[in-house]
Design a protein around this motif. Structure first.
Motif, PDB file in Angstrom:
ATOM      1  N   UNK A  41      22.830  65.573  32.773  1.00  0.00           N
ATOM      2  CA  UNK A  41      24.034  64.944  32.247  1.00  0.00           C
ATOM      3  C   UNK A  41      23.639  63.553  31.770  1.00  0.00           C
ATOM      4  N   UNK A  42      24.130  63.162  30.607  1.00  0.00           N
ATOM      5  CA  UNK A  42      23.866  61.815  30.093  1.00  0.00           C
ATOM      6  C   UNK A  42      25.184  61.059  29.978  1.00  0.00           C
ATOM      7  N   UNK A  43      25.146  59.790  30.326  1.00  0.00           N
ATOM      8  CA  UNK A  43      26.313  58.917  30.159  1.00  0.00           C
ATOM      9  C   UNK A  43      26.037  58.062  28.930  1.00  0.00           C
ATOM     10  N   UNK A  44      26.927  58.192  27.947  1.00  0.00           N
ATOM     11  CA  UNK A  44      26.732  57.549  26.649  1.00  0.00           C
ATOM     12  C   UNK A  44      27.918  56.631  26.333  1.00  0.00           C
ATOM     13  N   UNK A  45      27.635  55.554  25.609  1.00  0.00           N
ATOM     14  CA  UNK A  45      28.693  54.613  25.232  1.00  0.00           C
ATOM     15  C   UNK A  45      28.788  54.511  23.713  1.00  0.00           C
ATOM     16  N   UNK A  46      29.965  54.219  23.235  1.00  0.00           N
ATOM     17  CA  UNK A  46      30.173  53.960  21.817  1.00  0.00           C
ATOM     18  C   UNK A  46      29.478  52.638  21.470  1.00  0.00           C
ATOM     19  N   UNK A  47      28.633  52.641  20.442  1.00  0.00           N
ATOM     20  CA  UNK A  47      27.817  51.460  20.134  1.00  0.00           C
ATOM     21  C   UNK A  47      28.672  50.260  19.719  1.00  0.00           C
ATOM     22  N   UNK A  48      29.732  50.496  18.960  1.00  0.00           N
ATOM     23  CA  UNK A  48      30.604  49.378  18.546  1.00  0.00           C
ATOM     24  C   UNK A  48      31.260  48.733  19.767  1.00  0.00           C
ATOM     25  N   UNK A  98      25.051  54.622  22.511  1.00  0.00           N
ATOM     26  CA  UNK A  98      24.014  54.028  23.357  1.00  0.00           C
ATOM     27  C   UNK A  98      23.854  54.899  24.595  1.00  0.00           C
ATOM     28  N   UNK A  99      22.600  55.226  24.947  1.00  0.00           N
ATOM     29  CA  UNK A  99      22.337  55.965  26.182  1.00  0.00           C
ATOM     30  C   UNK A  99      22.363  54.981  27.348  1.00  0.00           C
ATOM     31  N   UNK A 100      23.258  55.201  28.302  1.00  0.00           N
ATOM     32  CA  UNK A 100      23.322  54.334  29.476  1.00  0.00           C
ATOM     33  C   UNK A 100      22.411  54.861  30.584  1.00  0.00           C
ATOM     34  N   UNK A 101      22.561  56.135  30.920  1.00  0.00           N
ATOM     35  CA  UNK A 101      21.659  56.734  31.916  1.00  0.00           C
ATOM     36  C   UNK A 101      21.788  58.252  31.879  1.00  0.00           C
ATOM     37  N   UNK A 102      20.863  58.931  32.555  1.00  0.00           N
ATOM     38  CA  UNK A 102      20.904  60.397  32.650  1.00  0.00           C
ATOM     39  C   UNK A 102      20.463  60.828  34.042  1.00  0.00           C
ATOM     40  N   UNK A 103      21.084  61.879  34.534  1.00  0.00           N
ATOM     41  CA  UNK A 103      20.792  62.411  35.876  1.00  0.00           C
ATOM     42  C   UNK A 103      20.707  63.932  35.801  1.00  0.00           C
ATOM     43  N   UNK A 142      13.330  60.494  26.605  1.00  0.00           N
ATOM     44  CA  UNK A 142      14.235  59.333  26.545  1.00  0.00           C
ATOM     45  C   UNK A 142      14.138  58.512  25.250  1.00  0.00           C
ATOM     46  N   UNK A 143      12.942  58.136  24.779  1.00  0.00           N
ATOM     47  CA  UNK A 143      12.877  57.313  23.562  1.00  0.00           C
ATOM     48  C   UNK A 143      13.505  57.994  22.341  1.00  0.00           C
ATOM     49  N   UNK A 144      13.276  59.306  22.212  1.00  0.00           N
ATOM     50  CA  UNK A 144      13.849  59.989  21.035  1.00  0.00           C
ATOM     51  C   UNK A 144      15.351  60.219  21.214  1.00  0.00           C
ATOM     52  N   UNK A 145      15.798  60.368  22.454  1.00  0.00           N
ATOM     53  CA  UNK A 145      17.241  60.457  22.723  1.00  0.00           C
ATOM     54  C   UNK A 145      17.930  59.151  22.340  1.00  0.00           C
ATOM     55  N   UNK A 146      17.333  58.045  22.769  1.00  0.00           N
ATOM     56  CA  UNK A 146      17.911  56.732  22.461  1.00  0.00           C
ATOM     57  C   UNK A 146      18.002  56.520  20.949  1.00  0.00           C
ATOM     58  N   UNK A 147      16.956  56.909  20.235  1.00  0.00           N
ATOM     59  CA  UNK A 147      16.913  56.735  18.771  1.00  0.00           C
ATOM     60  C   UNK A 147      17.990  57.584  18.092  1.00  0.00           C
ATOM     61  N   UNK A 148      18.091  58.844  18.500  1.00  0.00           N
ATOM     62  CA  UNK A 148      19.069  59.753  17.889  1.00  0.00           C
ATOM     63  C   UNK A 148      20.496  59.280  18.156  1.00  0.00           C
ATOM     64  N   UNK A 149      20.783  58.937  19.405  1.00  0.00           N
ATOM     65  CA  UNK A 149      22.136  58.481  19.755  1.00  0.00           C
ATOM     66  C   UNK A 149      22.487  57.192  19.009  1.00  0.00           C
TER      67      UNK A 149
END
Length: 321
Positions: free
Chosen positions: A229-236, A133-138, A120-127
């Protein structure tokens, strides 16, 4: 005059309300009935309630807005504000995305959660570097082997048409001597009906969604891996929200993550029972098949570490602590 002023005030109030409301589109690749999509709908509803209607998320399941391989780019580029992606599908872009697709590395829900905690920490950094932005993963339920014919060992897979949907599934096909054929979930039923695919390694959930029991008769519960599966958001888009809305969104995401993992476990039990009820043979793998696939897993872990370098080794070390 008073009447006109009242009308103008009402129009202004409506306009202000419209401006205050933010609308997001959430493309997803799987059918509306899939547990991931059901969870997304609950997530969107939770966000709506928690923000008092300030943030409205419209879920577009079944690859209806963007096809599976297009979703990450759509979110990254702002064509969609939020989206759901299969992490392993992007392994060629960055090896860490494929960590949960390494066969027999994490083969239970407990192990999968442990891997996610390390990842998770490296996923958050890369995204974040990519403007997301990483919202959640299942996790999906454990991946099993579906086949038209009985499979006693890897030798029985040689020359068969194997459905591939990620770099990892393509490589498994190559290592067992099968022919990889790229088919996304939305096209799987048709590919089976037309004989384009004979074998498939996926979860019981996708097996039920795609009615694999109509075309394939054997399921081997090899529990190869639990891709996420990861739910991701556009940072802007995320940064444009006020603090209270951001907090409500992240709280709803944390709830969706916990709910999604619990749903995945239940779905695994339920869907295997459904496959059986529809005439499919559901069996554990033979000792020979299990041994063959574990060798494939060991080979693929070494290959992955070779590509991932020190970052990959750190992840595996953190996971195995």
């Amino acid at each position: 005059m008073k009447f006109k002023l009242a009308l103008a005030s009402a129009a202004f109030a409506l306009s202000a309300g419209a401006q205050a409301q933010t609308a997001w589109d959430l493309p997803a690749a799987y059918p509306a009935t899939n547990f991931h999509s059901v969870n997304l709908a609950s997530f969107a509803s939770d966000v709506d309630k928690a923000t008092g209607g300030k943030l409205k998320i419209t879920v577009h399941p079944g690859a209806s807005l963007f096809k599976a391989p297009e979703i990450k780019r759509a979110v990254q580029g702002g064509q969609a504000q939020v989206g759901e992606i299969l992490l392993t599908a992007y392994q060629n872009e960055w090896q860490m995305f494929g960590a949960d697709g390494i066969p027999f590395l994490a083969t239970s829900y407990a192990e999968s959660k442990k891997l996610y905690a390390a990842q998770k920490p490296i996923l958050q950094k890369k995204l974040a570097e990519q403007g997301m932005v990483l919202l959640y993963a299942v996790a999906w339920p454990p991946q099993g082997l579906y086949s038209k014919k009985p499979v006693a060992s890897a030798a029985d897979l040689k020359g068969s048409k194997w459905r591939a949907y990620s770099p990892a599934t393509s490589r498994i096909a190559e290592l067992v001597g099968a022919q990889p054929v790229t088919v996304q979930a939305a096209e799987l039923s048709q590919a089976l009906a037309t004989g384009v695919v004979e074998n498939n390694m996926t979860s019981g959930a996708t097996g039920v969604d795609s009615k694999l029991y109509e075309h394939l008769k054997f399921y081997y519960d090899v529990q190869a891996w639990l891709p996420k599966n990861a739910v991701i958001a556009n940072k802007k888009a995320f940064d444009a929200l006020d603090k209270a809305t951001q907090d409500a969104l992240m709280k709803a995401a944390a709830d969706a993550e916990a709910r999604g993992w619990a749903a995945s476990e239940k779905v695994n039990t339920d869907t295997l029972a459904t496959l059986k009820a529809n005439g499919m043979s559901v069996e554990p793998p033979s000792a020979a098949l299990k041994s063959d696939l574990q060798k494939v897993g060991a080979t693929m872990l070494q290959e992955w570490l070779g590509k991932a370098g020190p970052e990959g080794q750190q992840l595996i070390d953190a996971y195995r602590k």
